[in-house]
Design an enzyme around this catalytic site. Structure first.
Site, PDB file in Angstrom:
ATOM      1  N   THR A  61       2.643   2.582   3.916  1.00  0.00           N
ATOM      2  CA  THR A  61       1.217   2.301   3.916  1.00  0.00           C
ATOM      3  C   THR A  61       0.627   2.563   2.533  1.00  0.00           C
ATOM      4  OG1 THR A  61      -0.827   2.627   5.155  1.00  0.00           O
ATOM      5  CG2 THR A  61       0.544   4.583   4.863  1.00  0.00           C
ATOM      6  N   LYS A  65       2.672  -0.289  -0.608  1.00  0.00           N
ATOM      7  CA  LYS A  65       3.250  -1.520  -0.028  1.00  0.00           C
ATOM      8  C   LYS A  65       3.848  -2.458  -1.080  1.00  0.00           C
ATOM      9  CE  LYS A  65       0.473  -1.694   4.194  1.00  0.00           C
ATOM     10  NZ  LYS A  65      -0.391  -2.523   5.038  1.00  0.00           N
TER      11      LYS A  65
END
Ligand code: ATR
Length: 272
Positions: A61, A65
């Site tokens: 997250t 990413k």
């Protein structure tokens, strides 16, 4: 025991351990799932250590990413299109595959809420990473048109150009938006600062469904506004969060968990 984890920074707020632990018990999978705060300058090393131990797969997250995209040894087509990876899987051959399940998670939640994409006219607000992640999966469902509007118009145009080979996609300035939209998706981070994208109220029609990718205990600023303008249905991104998790879980374990129970528990906890 197979290990899974979510890597981010910060990570304390992550609901992924809760979601995946429930999925595991729902589907009788022997696994553990934890949350790991990776140092912003040490993401790769943290991942390498994880896979060298008992790590079989992970979620990625904010803000990693794009780094995960570079880290993966092989990418799925949808991860390539998204330009970002939220799921890594270690194969039996020792290969680390990068995937992106965000768009599939959105589609799953739309489907669970009986929102039809095929032949629909869709407005996507925002042109950042969150928007890019959902363009490919949305276009794969053959909407009549996908219109992308963004505060910085050039970014909307760049994004539309990237996806033009996959369907009818156009960029538009906020002030030039017109016509009827069946679905309006807010991918901007405006809600984080309690502000609204500059959207004319006349675009919200009685037949319009609205989806804010953000979520919160109360209605997001955008959803509260859309409801006031008479939108037929407003949804927030909690279902997308569960949807992307369900897709990741299926990639790792080969079994697809149900989203309903987890979603209602999360909603309950959020309100509490
Ligand atoms: P994410 O990965 O969440 O998409 P991002 O890549 O930083 O984050 O993109 C944020 C998006 O929200 C952008 O489309 C941004 O618009 P700009 O490209 O013009 O910056 C949009 N955004 C953020 N705050 C906004 C606001 N107050 N009103 C309208 N759009 C906003």
């Amino acid at each position: 025991m197979d290990h899974y984890a979510v890597f981010g920074n910060p990570i304390k707020q992550s609901k992924s351990p809760f979601i995946h632990t429930l999925f595991a018990s729902q589907t009788a999978q022997q696994m553990v799932y934890s949350a790991v705060e990776a140092p912003t300058d040490g993401f790769e090393k943290t991942l390498t250590d994880f896979f060298a131990e008992q790590g079989k797969g992970c979620n990625i997250t904010v803000p990693f990413k794009e780094q995960a995209f570079l880290y993966a040894q092989q990418l799925t087509e949808r991860a390539q299109l998204a330009g970002a990876v939220n799921t890594l899987k270690l194969t039996d051959d020792g290969l680390i595959i990068g995937d992106n399940t965000d768009g599939a998670g959105l589609l799953l939640d739309l489907k669970n809420n009986h929102i039809n994409i095929k032949n629909a006219r869709i407005l996507l607000l925002g042109a950042g990473g969150a928007a890019r992640g959902v363009c490919g999966p949305l276009l794969a469902e053959s909407p009549r048109e996908l219109v992308i509007a963004n505060r910085t118009f050039s970014k909307a145009q760049t994004l539309a150009d990237k996806f033009t080979q996959f369907g009818s996609v156009n960029a538009c300035e906020f002030e030039h938006l017109s016509g009827n939209f069946d679905l309006i998706i807010n991918s901007t981070s405006a809600s984080l600062s309690g502000s609204l994208p500059p959207l004319s109220a006349s675009l919200i029609r009685p037949e319009t469904a609205v989806y804010d990718m953000m979520y919160s205990a109360q209605a997001t600023v955008f959803n509260a506004w859309a409801k006031e303008q008479g939108a037929r249905l407003v949804l927030d991104g909690l279902g997308m969060l569960v949807g992307q998790a369900a897709e990741s879980f299926a990639i790792w374990r080969g079994v697809k968990p149900g989203a309903k129970q987890v979603l209602s528990e999360l909603r309950h906890n959020l309100a509490g």
